[in-house]
Scaffold this active site. Structure first.
Site, PDB file in Angstrom:
ATOM      1  N   HIS A  98      -3.850  -8.310   6.377  1.00  0.00           N
ATOM      2  CA  HIS A  98      -4.729  -6.990   6.826  1.00  0.00           C
ATOM      3  C   HIS A  98      -4.346  -5.945   6.681  1.00  0.00           C
ATOM      4  CE1 HIS A  98      -8.471 -10.175   7.301  1.00  0.00           C
ATOM      5  NE2 HIS A  98      -7.703 -10.838   8.156  1.00  0.00           N
TER       6      HIS A  98
ATOM      7  N   CYS B 154      -7.054  -4.137   2.979  1.00  0.00           N
ATOM      8  CA  CYS B 154      -7.733  -2.968   3.208  1.00  0.00           C
ATOM      9  C   CYS B 154      -7.047  -1.507   3.627  1.00  0.00           C
ATOM     10  CB  CYS B 154      -8.917  -3.324   4.075  1.00  0.00           C
ATOM     11  SG  CYS B 154      -9.859  -4.438   3.479  1.00  0.00           S
TER      12      CYS B 154
END
Length: 436
Positions: free
Chosen positions: A272, A315
């Protein structure tokens, strides 16, 4: 070390150097004028033209190659390649090579460009009559000094029905002239002929203490492992890495002895993230720049002047609602700074490939892996055998990923590279096929 020991080592080094020069002298004694012209043409991309013009013997060429650190006793492979191309294969024994050995490693280590090699092979079938026709057709393109009849009378000799390799010099000069509007010389390429291709580290975070799991990431890790092993890298995978463990891994590879004999270094992170940073498995946010800073020339001298490639599947912006089979690698959205370049050290030879542009999410299929990593692996597999450089490959990845969408056709993604590379990164073509 005592002065006596230093003197002994110096003497041994001098003797080794003299022995190697003796070998070169022996090889030179077997090469004629036509062989010298052949070597001069094949070395046009390795030795400045003004220096080649001064070369009257093979020894002169060898001296320039050694000065450019392209020929040494420790690595005489370039000379072996040249002798192989000009069909002086019997001389390979002086370099302790066999014809079969050269044929085995040549596809992955060749220094003579495929284009120049092609020109040389074409010259083998150029007769004097064909050469006259070429001169006529290229009269407006070839430098006038090369158009003189006296030049042709002096140098174009016949061997049966074939012109000597000097015709290749003219052909090469004409090609250089014709392509001068776009490039006067091939872009420099990073060296890829050391003992090892290098190390590839993959940090694969699937489970987190406080963040959602990342199903599908193991598929990415496996694909990266297979592709980079295929490219010759030694791959190390670390799963669910905490902040403390990541620091240990970074320190370990910052000082890894394998860098000394390696061509390149690759570091992949699957996790992440938000802009400019990635999450450890225990929820800490680590700046990408901090990761890359371990491998600057100051911190990791063994990687100085070598390409350092970082690929981040995470991301870089605000999270969006996923569909059933698509998830977003985003956590805690916030305002995004404008420049990706801020993540790259202000130093040459770095490449940072991000799965998405700043401000946006990247997508990962829960079974098939992420759009970006899967596209990267597939394009490496397809384009490395075509001798495409890494930036051209990433451009193809950009195009591929930008065309993908979720089942509803509403969720899109655009990768983005940032780099301070000074040369092209072109991986040697692996000998075996890769079946993904």
């Amino acid at each position: 070390m005592t002065s006596q020991g230093q003197s002994l080592n110096s003497t041994l080094d001098d003797n080794c150097q003299e022995n190697f020069r003796g070998t070169l002298l022996t090889i030179d004694s077997y090469l004629g004028d036509q062989d010298v012209e052949r070597l001069k043409f094949l070395c046009r991309d390795s030795i400045a033209l003004k220096n080649l013009e001064k070369c009257g013997s093979a020894l002169d060429i060898f001296d320039y190659l050694m000065a450019e650190e392209q020929l040494s006793e420790e690595d005489p492979s370039f000379l072996a390649e040249l002798l192989y191309i000009i069909k002086q294969k019997v001389l390979l024994r002086h370099l302790r090579y066999t014809k079969e050995q050269v044929e085995h490693w040549l596809p992955g280590r060749r220094k003579v460009s495929p284009f120049r090699n092609l020109l040389y092979e074409l010259s083998e079938d150029i007769s004097s009559e064909n050469l006259k026709s070429m001169i006529f057709l290229l009269r407006e393109s070839i430098p006038k000094v090369q158009m003189e009849v006296s030049w042709q009378d002096e140098h174009v000799q016949r061997n049966g029905d074939r012109a000597t390799p000097v015709s290749v010099e003219m052909l090469g000069a004409s090609v250089d002239t014709l392509t001068s509007e776009t490039s006067t010389k091939e872009t420099a390429v990073y060296r890829m002929d050391r003992k090892h291709r290098g190390l590839c580290v993959v940090v694969n975070n699937h489970s987190f203490t406080s963040l959602s799991k990342r199903p599908g990431t193991n598929k990415d890790a496996e694909c990266l492992k297979r592709v980079f092993q295929w490219l010759g890298f030694s791959v190390r995978i670390y799963v669910n890495v905490t902040k403390g463990r990541l620091e240990e891994v970074l320190q370990q590879f910052q000082t890894h002895p394998g860098h000394a004999d390696g061509d390149c270094f690759v570091f992949c992170v699957l996790t992440h993230g938000k802009f400019g940073a990635v999450y450890s498995s225990d929820g800490d946010l680590i700046p990408i720049r901090q990761i890359m800073s371990h491998f600057t020339a100051q911190q990791c001298p063994a990687l100085a002047h070598k390409p350092k490639l970082f690929f981040i599947q995470a991301c870089q912006g605000e999270e969006i609602q996923p569909s059933v089979s698509i998830e977003a690698d985003a956590v805690n959205p916030e305002h995004v700074p404008p420049s990706l370049q801020d993540s790259v050290p202000v130093e040459a030879d770095f490449l940072l490939g991000l799965a998405t542009v700043p401000g946006y999410v990247s997508f990962r299929h829960v079974e098939e892996g992420s759009w970006y990593i899967q596209s990267l692996c597939n394009h490496l597999k397809d384009l490395v055998p075509r001798q495409e450089d890494i930036l051209s490959i990433l451009t193809a990845v950009n195009d591929d990923v930008s065309r993908q969408a979720d089942k509803r056709g509403k969720k899109k993604q655009m990768p983005q590279p940032a780099f301070t590379l000074r040369k092209k990164v072109v991986f040697p073509v692996p000998q075996e096929e890769l079946l993904l």
